[in-house]
Design a protein around this motif. Sequence first.
Motif, PDB file in Angstrom:
ATOM      1  N   LEU A 156     -15.337   8.134  -2.459  1.00 37.30           N
ATOM      2  CA  LEU A 156     -14.436   7.313  -3.246  1.00 37.30           C
ATOM      3  C   LEU A 156     -13.685   8.211  -4.212  1.00 37.30           C
ATOM      4  O   LEU A 156     -14.218   9.219  -4.680  1.00 37.30           O
ATOM      5  CB  LEU A 156     -15.211   6.258  -4.034  1.00 37.30           C
ATOM      6  N   THR A 157     -12.460   7.874  -4.514  1.00 34.08           N
ATOM      7  CA  THR A 157     -11.698   8.651  -5.479  1.00 34.08           C
ATOM      8  C   THR A 157     -12.149   8.307  -6.896  1.00 34.08           C
ATOM      9  O   THR A 157     -12.694   7.234  -7.157  1.00 34.08           O
ATOM     10  CB  THR A 157     -10.194   8.378  -5.328  1.00 34.08           C
ATOM     11  N   TYR A 158     -11.908   9.254  -7.812  1.00 40.61           N
ATOM     12  CA  TYR A 158     -12.275   9.034  -9.199  1.00 40.61           C
ATOM     13  C   TYR A 158     -11.418   7.929  -9.811  1.00 40.61           C
ATOM     14  O   TYR A 158     -10.321   7.631  -9.333  1.00 40.61           O
ATOM     15  CB  TYR A 158     -12.111  10.324 -10.006  1.00 40.61           C
ATOM     16  N   LEU A 159     -11.918   7.347 -10.882  1.00 43.22           N
ATOM     17  CA  LEU A 159     -11.221   6.267 -11.551  1.00 43.22           C
ATOM     18  C   LEU A 159      -9.842   6.714 -12.044  1.00 43.22           C
ATOM     19  O   LEU A 159      -9.684   7.845 -12.527  1.00 43.22           O
ATOM     20  CB  LEU A 159     -12.035   5.764 -12.742  1.00 43.22           C
ATOM     21  N   LEU A 160      -8.873   5.823 -11.965  1.00 42.96           N
ATOM     22  CA  LEU A 160      -7.535   6.129 -12.471  1.00 42.96           C
ATOM     23  C   LEU A 160      -7.575   6.437 -13.966  1.00 42.96           C
ATOM     24  O   LEU A 160      -6.814   7.283 -14.456  1.00 42.96           O
ATOM     25  CB  LEU A 160      -6.593   4.960 -12.201  1.00 42.96           C
ATOM     26  N   SER A 161      -8.455   5.767 -14.685  1.00 45.75           N
ATOM     27  CA  SER A 161      -8.544   5.990 -16.131  1.00 45.75           C
ATOM     28  C   SER A 161      -8.969   7.414 -16.466  1.00 45.75           C
ATOM     29  O   SER A 161      -8.629   7.939 -17.537  1.00 45.75           O
ATOM     30  CB  SER A 161      -9.506   4.996 -16.765  1.00 45.75           C
ATOM     31  N   GLU A 162      -9.702   8.047 -15.580  1.00 39.92           N
ATOM     32  CA  GLU A 162     -10.122   9.426 -15.829  1.00 39.92           C
ATOM     33  C   GLU A 162      -8.934  10.376 -15.871  1.00 39.92           C
ATOM     34  O   GLU A 162      -8.983  11.412 -16.520  1.00 39.92           O
ATOM     35  CB  GLU A 162     -11.114   9.875 -14.750  1.00 39.92           C
ATOM     36  N   GLN A 163      -7.882  10.029 -15.169  1.00 40.95           N
ATOM     37  CA  GLN A 163      -6.697  10.894 -15.114  1.00 40.95           C
ATOM     38  C   GLN A 163      -5.919  10.900 -16.425  1.00 40.95           C
ATOM     39  O   GLN A 163      -5.073  11.766 -16.640  1.00 40.95           O
ATOM     40  CB  GLN A 163      -5.791  10.458 -13.969  1.00 40.95           C
ATOM     41  N   THR A 164      -6.194   9.930 -17.290  1.00 37.47           N
ATOM     42  CA  THR A 164      -5.516   9.877 -18.584  1.00 37.47           C
ATOM     43  C   THR A 164      -6.470  10.088 -19.754  1.00 37.47           C
ATOM     44  O   THR A 164      -6.094  10.690 -20.760  1.00 37.47           O
ATOM     45  CB  THR A 164      -4.800   8.521 -18.764  1.00 37.47           C
ATOM     46  N   GLN A 165      -7.700   9.622 -19.628  1.00 38.67           N
ATOM     47  CA  GLN A 165      -8.628   9.683 -20.752  1.00 38.67           C
ATOM     48  C   GLN A 165      -9.563  10.885 -20.706  1.00 38.67           C
ATOM     49  O   GLN A 165     -10.189  11.216 -21.715  1.00 38.67           O
ATOM     50  CB  GLN A 165      -9.462   8.394 -20.805  1.00 38.67           C
ATOM     51  N   ASN A 166      -9.681  11.508 -19.575  1.00 40.61           N
ATOM     52  CA  ASN A 166     -10.550  12.685 -19.434  1.00 40.61           C
ATOM     53  C   ASN A 166      -9.868  13.678 -18.513  1.00 40.61           C
ATOM     54  O   ASN A 166     -10.475  14.213 -17.585  1.00 40.61           O
ATOM     55  CB  ASN A 166     -11.918  12.246 -18.874  1.00 40.61           C
ATOM     56  N   ILE A 167      -8.599  13.922 -18.773  1.00 37.13           N
ATOM     57  CA  ILE A 167      -7.732  14.583 -17.808  1.00 37.13           C
ATOM     58  C   ILE A 167      -8.168  16.006 -17.472  1.00 37.13           C
ATOM     59  O   ILE A 167      -8.168  16.405 -16.304  1.00 37.13           O
ATOM     60  CB  ILE A 167      -6.257  14.567 -18.278  1.00 37.13           C
ATOM     61  N   ALA A 168      -8.565  16.786 -18.462  1.00 39.91           N
ATOM     62  CA  ALA A 168      -8.930  18.178 -18.191  1.00 39.91           C
ATOM     63  C   ALA A 168     -10.156  18.260 -17.292  1.00 39.91           C
ATOM     64  O   ALA A 168     -10.181  19.020 -16.315  1.00 39.91           O
ATOM     65  CB  ALA A 168      -9.175  18.923 -19.501  1.00 39.91           C
ATOM     66  N   ASN A 169     -11.167  17.477 -17.614  1.00 44.77           N
ATOM     67  CA  ASN A 169     -12.383  17.489 -16.793  1.00 44.77           C
ATOM     68  C   ASN A 169     -12.134  16.861 -15.428  1.00 44.77           C
ATOM     69  O   ASN A 169     -12.709  17.291 -14.426  1.00 44.77           O
ATOM     70  CB  ASN A 169     -13.512  16.765 -17.518  1.00 44.77           C
ATOM     71  N   TYR A 170     -11.284  15.839 -15.385  1.00 44.07           N
ATOM     72  CA  TYR A 170     -10.920  15.240 -14.097  1.00 44.07           C
ATOM     73  C   TYR A 170     -10.242  16.279 -13.202  1.00 44.07           C
ATOM     74  O   TYR A 170     -10.599  16.411 -12.019  1.00 44.07           O
ATOM     75  CB  TYR A 170      -9.990  14.046 -14.308  1.00 44.07           C
ATOM     76  N   GLN A 171      -9.271  16.991 -13.737  1.00 41.94           N
ATOM     77  CA  GLN A 171      -8.537  17.973 -12.925  1.00 41.94           C
ATOM     78  C   GLN A 171      -9.464  19.085 -12.439  1.00 41.94           C
ATOM     79  O   GLN A 171      -9.366  19.534 -11.285  1.00 41.94           O
ATOM     80  CB  GLN A 171      -7.382  18.551 -13.733  1.00 41.94           C
ATOM     81  N   GLN A 172     -10.375  19.498 -13.292  1.00 42.15           N
ATOM     82  CA  GLN A 172     -11.327  20.544 -12.897  1.00 42.15           C
ATOM     83  C   GLN A 172     -12.244  20.041 -11.779  1.00 42.15           C
ATOM     84  O   GLN A 172     -12.522  20.759 -10.809  1.00 42.15           O
ATOM     85  CB  GLN A 172     -12.144  20.977 -14.110  1.00 42.15           C
ATOM     86  N   ALA A 173     -12.700  18.803 -11.900  1.00 43.59           N
ATOM     87  CA  ALA A 173     -13.580  18.236 -10.885  1.00 43.59           C
ATOM     88  C   ALA A 173     -12.851  18.065  -9.564  1.00 43.59           C
ATOM     89  O   ALA A 173     -13.394  18.378  -8.490  1.00 43.59           O
ATOM     90  CB  ALA A 173     -14.133  16.893 -11.361  1.00 43.59           C
ATOM     91  N   ALA A 174     -11.622  17.575  -9.615  1.00 42.61           N
ATOM     92  CA  ALA A 174     -10.846  17.372  -8.394  1.00 42.61           C
ATOM     93  C   ALA A 174     -10.611  18.689  -7.672  1.00 42.61           C
ATOM     94  O   ALA A 174     -10.733  18.778  -6.442  1.00 42.61           O
ATOM     95  CB  ALA A 174      -9.527  16.688  -8.733  1.00 42.61           C
TER      96      ALA A 174
END
Length: 493
Positions: A458-476
């Motif tokens: 499953l893809t990560y939550l859309l909210s992660e792309q705005t509220q936890n963007i740095a960690n989201y980008q690193q994880a992706a």
Amino acid sequence: MTKNILKYSGALLLAGTLAFTGCKKLEDINHDPNKPTTAQPPYLLTGAQKGAMDILYSGLQNGYMGMHFSQYWSGNARTNDSRYLLDEGNNSNLWNNLYRISLHNLDDLIKQNTPRLSEPGVANQNAIAKITQAWIYQILADAYGNIPYTETFQEANITPKYDDARTVYNAMLDNLQQQINVLNPNEVSFLSGDIIYSGNVLKWKKLAHSLMLRYAIRMIDADKDKAGKIIEAHYQDAFSSNDDDAQFNYIASAPNKFPFNNSEREISDFFVSTTMVDYMKSVSDPRLNIYAQPAKGDTIKGMPYGLVDGDKSRLPAVNYSYPGKQIYSATMPGILMNYAEVEFILAEAAARGLNVGDAATHYRNGITASINYWYKLTTGQPAPQDIINTYLSKVPYNAADWKNVIGTQKWLALYPQGFQSWFERTRLKFRQPGGQPLFNTLAYPSLDPTVTDVPYRLTYLLSEQTQNIANYQQAAAAIGGDTKGTKLWYNKF
């Protein structure tokens, strides 16, 4: 992870945790969730168990994700989910509920108990909570890949980093081993609040050994040496009969009914799929009449997977079969793990050359356990032995084709555990015995360009792309891209 996962009011926590109270019996509910400001450990455990089971067996999560991706069911009026267009609301609720309710309750339970570890039974309570955490973290790691773990419940950190899924696996394996060592059957644990095992320490110890096997078999292609050692070390202490099954027993009164039941309304969201029905018919599977209901003409008929509502070949709804009545029962148990799964794990381990006994014996044990489970659940009695023997003769073990033979029967035995079945489908990549495709291609093209046959995550939550963007980008970036077509670390072999 969003702020809502970590920063929410005590009232919201208690509303989530205290839908059930920590009573020995679910019927004995007599607790006002609006009065206390701190939930006690038994209530937290009940809330964690129920919160996880409610979301994992919800029609929106299990039905449109797990049961779809494992091709047990096909959508009725809503068919885009069959074509892998992920409903972001359903996705968000899965993630948030497992973190916000279940894992948070368990973390709170452990923190409350830690100063009291010298008191009788408290160490057992914490061990049970940590075993439950290991179950939930594996679901998250298998559904998403890298996930927040080490920084999940740091009080001042509302943007936790994502940990490598393999690291989470290794940490949970260490955790399970530690809890096996901690659990002391000579002391009490929970006198109330444990709906799964009623505080039975020996049962929880068996579950911990069994979860070790689930972890190990899932990672076996990525690390055969470590997985093999774990399986050989733990299999003799894992589940040994259906009496050991770990499940959450719902009751026939609100709000404690099985999450997806037809006691208030007729449910018409899903039909059983031709994938499941056609194969079960081909081998005269005695579970078919339990897994599905007869349609028009008193026959069981599946609907092609991914068939859209406007397709001219689609028959009126009365011609397709709904899932079985037991699946829609208010008292259907929420299955955490059962003995049949353990036997299929051992069958695969033996087929791979591990020293755990005979593969054919474990395979037959797994089938027998599954059939007996469903017969006892629906009739109160195990299946007649002649029915089991006849079926075993139709689906014999074949060592030269072990992956397809074991994989297909394990898939049938995991019904209706949609998520676990989906994880096994993507891991083992099995077909029908003999090599013919088991899973149907989509009747219409996938609506996700990264997925053709089945999503791997499953893809990560859309909210992660705005509220936890740095960690989201690193994880992706770490997993190879935040798409449903990205393979998990153990699928890349």
